[in-house]
Motif scaffolding. Structure first.
Motif, mmCIF file in Angstrom:
data_model
loop_
_atom_site.group_PDB
_atom_site.id
_atom_site.type_symbol
_atom_site.label_atom_id
_atom_site.label_comp_id
_atom_site.label_asym_id
_atom_site.label_seq_id
_atom_site.Cartn_x
_atom_site.Cartn_y
_atom_site.Cartn_z
ATOM 1 N N VAL A 1 -8.554 15.439 -22.257
ATOM 2 C CA VAL A 1 -8.781 15.776 -20.844
ATOM 3 C C VAL A 1 -8.346 17.195 -20.491
ATOM 4 O O VAL A 1 -8.573 17.648 -19.367
ATOM 5 C CB VAL A 1 -8.074 14.757 -19.922
ATOM 6 C CG1 VAL A 1 -8.718 13.388 -20.066
ATOM 7 C CG2 VAL A 1 -6.583 14.681 -20.211
ATOM 8 N N ARG B 1 -13.691 20.315 -16.961
ATOM 9 C CA ARG B 1 -13.019 19.564 -18.012
ATOM 10 C C ARG B 1 -13.702 19.812 -19.360
ATOM 11 O O ARG B 1 -14.874 20.200 -19.422
ATOM 12 C CB ARG B 1 -13.046 18.071 -17.685
ATOM 13 C CG ARG B 1 -12.272 17.709 -16.421
ATOM 14 C CD ARG B 1 -10.800 17.608 -16.679
ATOM 15 N NE ARG B 1 -10.065 17.310 -15.450
ATOM 16 C CZ ARG B 1 -8.763 17.010 -15.420
ATOM 17 N NH1 ARG B 1 -8.077 16.971 -16.547
ATOM 18 N NH2 ARG B 1 -8.153 16.773 -14.275
ATOM 19 N N ALA C 1 -8.266 11.677 -14.755
ATOM 20 C CA ALA C 1 -8.610 13.083 -14.988
ATOM 21 C C ALA C 1 -9.494 13.585 -13.850
ATOM 22 O O ALA C 1 -10.675 13.883 -14.027
ATOM 23 C CB ALA C 1 -9.304 13.243 -16.339
#
Length: 322
Positions: free
Chosen positions: A139, A72, A90
């Motif tokens: 995200v 990420r 996420a």
């Protein structure tokens, strides 16, 4: 990261709340609910189309996540911040964006199937806003979002001619569902047999493995449901509006009951093994695809008169044999 940095700089509490709400439109639950609603009440073929895009799209998305294993944005750059409310959803690796792919597949599919200009504009706008929300919340990167848009768009335009003409070529849909299920099997074998590096994130691998089982269960269930519905049920979607509402509310409640109620027996039989989740999602899909539709003849008779509240062009689209 330059684009994400700019979006980070313009964040406000209002925009945080707005995009946090918009991003939920890219969740898999939205695909399932809208797909089932259309399948039960408006157009069977469009329902197959949207559910097919959503399910096989998830298979492709999860395969690429484990294949590429891109972290990420906040992991890549520890100084970068995200909107905290988005962190819980996420999960998994970053590339490609699941929410974006789901939204573009669902709303892009609705836009492709239907000819109403305003509906198409609205669907495209929603899909674009979901894609933007993933970057605004921090995200996903533009690369994650861009590739997801391309994958979803490819499925929208490639599956459309195959499913739209299924009344003339019923065998095509049978083959298509078989291929989709085969891809799900291949993805599961990849997850189980691939010699992943020792430094792979165990949480992400566990998440991908569970998804591989559940998507195989859903696609196998969709294929079986098509075969049973096409051969033995052939339900019609038409009914009075209040009967449709009753059909949907009761049906979705029972689908949820199957999904949640099967957890205990599956865990009793399989423990924590993901096979139990795959079987549970298979049962849920079969219930939605061919068990609950057995009641539709009853709902179509409720308040039936000379006319129904469903437009003629959208009321059946029944799938007939060659």
């Amino acid at each position: 990261m330059a684009i994400l940095r700019w979006l980070e700089s313009i964040r406000t509490p209002f925009l945080d709340s707005l995009f946090s709400a918009i991003t939920h439109l890219g969740e898999e639950t939205i695909v399932i609910v809208l797909g089932i609603l259309i399948f039960w009440c408006l157009n069977k073929r469009e329902g197959y189309y949207l559910l097919g895009i959503g399910l096989i799209g998830t298979v492709v998305n999860q395969f690429l996540k484990l294949l590429c294993r891109i972290p990420r944005p906040w992991v890549q750059d520890e100084s970068f911040t995200i909107v905290e409310s988005a962190r819980a959803e996420a999960t998994g690796y970053s590339f490609p964006s699941g929410h974006t792919q789901t939204a573009v597949g669902l709303f892009g599919g609705i836009a492709r199937w239907n000819k109403n200009t305003w509906l198409r504009i609205g669907c495209v706008a929603v899909a674009a806003l979901v894609a933007l929300s993933r970057m605004y919340l921090g995200v996903h990167t533009p690369q994650d979002v861009g590739v997801s848009i391309l994958i979803a768009a490819a499925m929208v335009f490639c599956l459309y001619p195959l499913i739209h003409r299924v009344t003339e070529k019923e065998r095509t849909l049978r083959i298509l569902f078989g291929v989709m299920t085969g891809l799900a099997v291949a993805n599961l074998l990849y997850v189980l047999l691939c010699p992943f590096p020792a430094d792979i994130d165990p949480h992400n691998l566990s998440h991908g493995t569970k998804n591989a089982y559940t998507m195989l269960g859903c696609l196998a269930g969709l294929w079986l449901s098509f075969e049973i519905e096409h051969r033995y049920i052939r339900f019609e979607v038409k009914a009075k509006w209040w009967a449709q509402l009753l059909k949907v509310v009761l049906g979705l409640a029972l689908v949820l009951a199957v999904k949640e109620g099967f957890k205990i027996p599956m865990r009793a039989i399989f423990g924590e093994h993901n096979l139990g989740d795959g079987i549970r999602y298979f049962c849920m899909t079969v219930f939605a695809g061919c068990v609950w539709p057995l009641t539709f003849k009853f709902f179509s008779k409720l308040g039936a008169g000379k006319e129904t509240d469903v437009p003629a062009e959208a009321e059946t689209d029944r799938i007939s044999a060659e």
